[in-house]
Write an enzyme that holds these catalytic residues in place. Structure first.
Site, short mmCIF file in Angstrom:
data_model
loop_
_atom_site.label_atom_id
_atom_site.label_comp_id
_atom_site.label_asym_id
_atom_site.label_seq_id
_atom_site.Cartn_x
_atom_site.Cartn_y
_atom_site.Cartn_z
N GLU A 100 172.27 80.83 -36.91
CA GLU A 100 173.58 79.82 -36.88
C GLU A 100 173.07 78.75 -38.02
OE1 GLU A 100 174.79 80.13 -32.12
OE2 GLU A 100 173.74 78.39 -32.89
N CYS A 113 173.42 72.73 -42.41
CA CYS A 113 172.23 72.68 -41.77
C CYS A 113 171.94 74.15 -41.53
CB CYS A 113 172.63 71.87 -40.40
SG CYS A 113 171.11 72.26 -39.29
N CYS A 120 162.56 79.96 -32.07
CA CYS A 120 161.62 79.27 -32.25
C CYS A 120 160.56 79.39 -31.28
CB CYS A 120 162.04 77.70 -32.46
SG CYS A 120 160.73 76.51 -32.77
N CYS A 124 159.88 73.10 -27.42
CA CYS A 124 159.84 71.85 -27.19
C CYS A 124 160.73 71.75 -25.99
CB CYS A 124 160.59 70.95 -28.33
SG CYS A 124 159.74 70.91 -30.12
N CYS A 127 164.99 71.30 -26.28
CA CYS A 127 165.77 72.05 -27.23
C CYS A 127 166.16 73.52 -26.70
CB CYS A 127 164.71 72.18 -28.34
SG CYS A 127 165.33 73.11 -29.68
N CYS A 342 172.46 68.89 -32.87
CA CYS A 342 171.27 69.12 -32.73
C CYS A 342 170.70 69.47 -31.50
CB CYS A 342 170.07 67.60 -33.03
SG CYS A 342 170.57 67.10 -34.45
N1 SAH Z 1 162.21 72.67 -35.81
C1 SAH Z 1 162.27 71.60 -36.73
C2 SAH Z 1 163.75 71.70 -37.19
C3 SAH Z 1 164.92 72.11 -36.22
S1 SAH Z 1 165.25 71.02 -34.91
C4 SAH Z 1 162.02 70.27 -36.09
O1 SAH Z 1 161.65 70.26 -34.78
O2 SAH Z 1 162.25 69.27 -36.60
C5 SAH Z 1 166.22 69.85 -35.44
C6 SAH Z 1 166.03 68.61 -34.65
O3 SAH Z 1 167.06 68.74 -33.40
C7 SAH Z 1 164.95 68.11 -34.43
O4 SAH Z 1 164.79 66.88 -34.88
C8 SAH Z 1 165.02 67.82 -32.98
O5 SAH Z 1 164.18 66.97 -32.31
C9 SAH Z 1 166.43 67.84 -32.61
N2 SAH Z 1 166.84 68.41 -31.23
C10 SAH Z 1 166.26 69.31 -30.52
N3 SAH Z 1 166.96 69.35 -29.30
C11 SAH Z 1 167.82 68.27 -29.10
C12 SAH Z 1 168.58 67.96 -28.39
N4 SAH Z 1 169.06 68.61 -27.22
N5 SAH Z 1 169.44 66.58 -28.61
C13 SAH Z 1 169.33 66.15 -29.81
N6 SAH Z 1 168.36 66.62 -30.62
C14 SAH Z 1 167.74 67.71 -30.45
FE1 SF4 Z 2 161.63 74.30 -32.35
FE2 SF4 Z 2 163.60 73.09 -31.31
FE3 SF4 Z 2 160.89 72.25 -31.16
FE4 SF4 Z 2 162.41 72.12 -33.50
S1 SF4 Z 2 162.95 70.94 -31.79
S2 SF4 Z 2 160.19 72.87 -33.26
S3 SF4 Z 2 163.48 74.08 -33.42
S4 SF4 Z 2 161.63 73.91 -30.31
#
Ligand code: SAH
Ligand code: SF4
Length: 367
Positions: A100, A113, A120, A124, A127, A342
């Protein structure tokens, strides 16, 4: 000209090649090197969707290339439109997996974006992409093609000025392909984006952050999300490998052009990382770093129990940072109604739950 018509698969993805590589490819096909440069210009600057569009190539060459070289890496399967104007593009890769990209309208420009991986591996806890695991790295051509395809569809392509690698995946875990893609995005004979308008976001892979700073100039964003190791390791397993002291050293050493800052993303989660003590720790952590902080209210999704911090708590946290002269902005993610905010990407994408391409007039998913 000796282009073989036998096997399309052997042709490299032209969208992933550097300028020297496409010239070499042209020469290997029995063409003059300048044909490679011409084709590159058509792909990156004139956003040609097929060789048939490349009107200054000889007709015979166009039709041979049409038959032998596959220019498209991605197929658009759906575009969902949010009430706030955000658009989510869902692309199918050649092996059938879905990724996406999210097009976000700002006051005077558009930001795209893009994804760097299908899924991934970083896991985390907050996410949705991370909860699905890694499917595979994207090729450089698949990263750049997201930009080409979207740019060729917007009514004024020049409005699309900003690119953020904040979609699906950890860009620095796919280092060489991401670097190649970035080079094609910012190079004057590639897509010619300003390096000031291209931002890579990472969860904090320290060795690759250091390498990136040496290899290319783009903006860096770091997903921090906690200001002490205990909370950060709980939220983001990568912190056990590269704890905050190492991460912040790498940020301090990151070569920044003048007047540029590192963006720190900090998702505000109720009762997890939003106390006054957290704000004080964050201030200490950022000392000596040219930093700005984006406070992002947690976006809910099906695979997480966290709740967003209340508006009052986020404002209080912001105030504490500003009092200590740290730039802190509250950033509400756009497109939550189409799961484009995000951390919400990749939810529909497992093979057993194929993407919905049914959406109502307001862009809401109707399944
Ligand atoms: N993997 C990279 C880029 C993709 S994630 C990274 O982690 O930076 C992009 C952003 O989305 C990151 O800053 C992450 O902290 C944020 N993000 C992930 N899950 C989220 C959520 N449930 N609510 C708000 N931001 C979120
Ligand atoms: Fe991967 Fe989501 Fe963590 Fe970014 S925030 S590193 S996309 S698991």
């Amino acid at each position: 000209m000796k282009i073989s018509t036998s096997n399309r698969q052997e042709t490299p993805d032209l969208k992933g090649l550097s300028s020297a590589e496409i010239e070499r490819w042209a020469v290997n096909q029995g063409l003059p090197a300048y044909r490679g440069r011409q084709i590159r210009h058509w792909i990156f600057r004139r956003l040609a969707q097929s060789f048939g569009d490349m009107t200054d190539l000889p007709k015979k060459l166009r039709s041979t290339l049409e038959q032998t070289v596959d220019l498209q890496c991605l197929e658009i399967t759906d575009i969902l439109v949010s009430r706030d104007g955000t658009e989510k593009y869902i692309f199918k890769l050649k092996d059938g997996h879905l990724i996406e990209s999210v097009l976000i309208p700002e006051r005077d420009h558009l930001t795209l974006c893009i994804s760097s991986q299908a899924g991934c591996a970083m896991g985390c806890k907050f996410c949705l992409t991370g909860s699905r695991g890694l499917i595979r790295n994207l090729e450089a051509s698949e990263i750049v093609d997201q930009v080409i395809q979207v740019r060729s569809r917007v009514s004024n392509p020049n409005r699309l000025t900003n690119i953020v690698l904040m979609g699906m995946g950890e860009p620095l875990a796919n280092y060489s392909n991401v670097l190649k893609a970035l080079q094609n995005l910012i190079s004057p004979d590639g897509m010619n984006f300003s390096h000031r308008k291209v931002t890579l976001s990472t969860s904090g892979l320290v060795p690759q952050m250091r390498k990136l700073g040496q290899d290319i100039t783009v903006n860096l964003a770091v997903s921090l999300n906690a200001a002490n190791d205990k909370t950060r390791s709980f939220l983001m397993p990568i912190n056990k490998r590269y704890p905050l002291s190492e991460l912040m050293d790498a940020c301090r050493d990151f070569p920044l052009p003048s007047r540029r800052m590192i963006t720190f993303e900090y998702i505000m989660m109720d009762g997890i990382n939003d106390s006054e003590e957290d704000a004080e720790n964050l201030v200490k952590l950022l000392q000596g770093i040219r930093a700005k902080v984006n406070l992002i209210p947690f976006n809910k999704h099906e695979n997480s129990q966290f709740q967003p911090s209340s508006a009052e708590r986020i404002s209080r946290f912001q105030k504490l940072l500003i009092e200590k002269h740290i730039t802190a902005i509250i950033r509400k993610s756009k497109g939550p109604d189409i799961m484009a905010a995000c951390g919400q990407l990749g939810g529909h994408l497992s093979p057993s739950n194929p993407v919905c391409n049914v959406h109502d007039v307001k862009g809401r998913c109707a399944t």
